[in-house]
Design an enzyme around this catalytic site. Sequence first.
Site, PDB file in Angstrom:
ATOM      1  N   ASP A  19       0.772  -1.337  -0.054  1.00  0.00           N
ATOM      2  CA  ASP A  19      -0.039  -0.047  -0.038  1.00  0.00           C
ATOM      3  C   ASP A  19       0.844   1.177   0.013  1.00  0.00           C
ATOM      4  OD1 ASP A  19      -1.824  -1.841   0.660  1.00  0.00           O
ATOM      5  OD2 ASP A  19      -3.119  -0.729   1.671  1.00  0.00           O
TER       6      ASP A  19
ATOM      7  N   LYS B 210      -6.859   3.298  -3.687  1.00  0.00           N
ATOM      8  CA  LYS B 210      -7.296   3.570  -2.164  1.00  0.00           C
ATOM      9  C   LYS B 210      -7.305   5.041  -1.829  1.00  0.00           C
ATOM     10  CE  LYS B 210      -5.443   2.166   2.290  1.00  0.00           C
ATOM     11  NZ  LYS B 210      -4.173   1.495   2.866  1.00  0.00           N
TER      12      LYS B 210
ATOM     13  N   LYS C 192     -10.200   0.430  -2.610  1.00  0.00           N
ATOM     14  CA  LYS C 192     -10.033   0.187  -1.464  1.00  0.00           C
ATOM     15  C   LYS C 192     -10.598   1.343  -0.328  1.00  0.00           C
ATOM     16  CE  LYS C 192      -6.882  -1.130   2.581  1.00  0.00           C
ATOM     17  NZ  LYS C 192      -5.697  -1.541   2.976  1.00  0.00           N
TER      18      LYS C 192
END
Length: 320
Positions: free
Chosen positions: A152, A220, A256
Amino acid sequence: MPTTLTAFADVTTSDSALRRFLHGLPGVDAVGLEARAASLGTRSIKTTAKAYAIDLAISMIDLTTLEGADTPGKVRALSAKAVNPDPTDRTTPMTAAVCVYPDMVATAKAALGGADVKVASVATAFPAGRAALPVKLADTRDAVAAGADEIDMVIDRGAFLAGRYLETYELIKAIKEACVRPDGSAARLKVIFETGELSTYDNIRRASWIGMLAGADFIKTSTGKVGVNATPANTLLMLEAVRDFKAQTGIQIGVKPAGGIRTTKDAIKFLVLVNETAGEDWLSNTWFRFGASSLLNDLLMQRQKLSTGRYSGPDYVTVD
């Protein structure tokens, strides 16, 4: 249907070309976006459908601990909870992943053993992203070498907001390459935009397209470390982006939302957004995740209530 980025090959050849493309995207109708997100959030999901939604949401959680006080013991306990969220009911699904800092990847990997739970690691000088490229690359490679299945990363919001779009694109490309292991396999890459700092919905749309063009496996919303994190509206906008991107390229990208999603009611609202915007193809943890920690406990309490008819309360689930 096209299945490559060939149609966009010229878009990333220069900063001016990328700028023209991004500023040529349709402007976001903020009022319409927020109204649609609010409308979808009123859908009522009950009984069997609610039970299904709860299990699906549990299976989509990246169970997260990203604190300076994280210890190996805490990470091992979190990993055990990811594998067996409710010790009183072994039918409870496992979570999708455990998300930790790079120095805790090996601990999480060992604790999970052979369980079908991924290890995700934040990288690239999370959460601010304020570091030189060699530092960000080393951060990523260390996490991948330690066994991370997913990375991430955070974009440099300063570069993006200053209009240095190609620099943002090239950073993502470089981190994507750093995710590749010597054997040719690769960790999946989630690109965090920190939507609360991007100021406008148009910027969120542009950042989404930069991430997708650069090879993100997921886009995300947030780090969870700022005041405004995932919202129904910004997540809806990103779902529209991945839907449109797949329609044009044949390439599917995950989404996400992270930060601020704490209740079962919240999670179900987001699942409705996914179903009604991107479609059923995204209703799995391969393509949709929740970045959360406290959310799991509420899902477990609601799950217990559906199965027993009684609301057990927070004392009946473990504290993360």
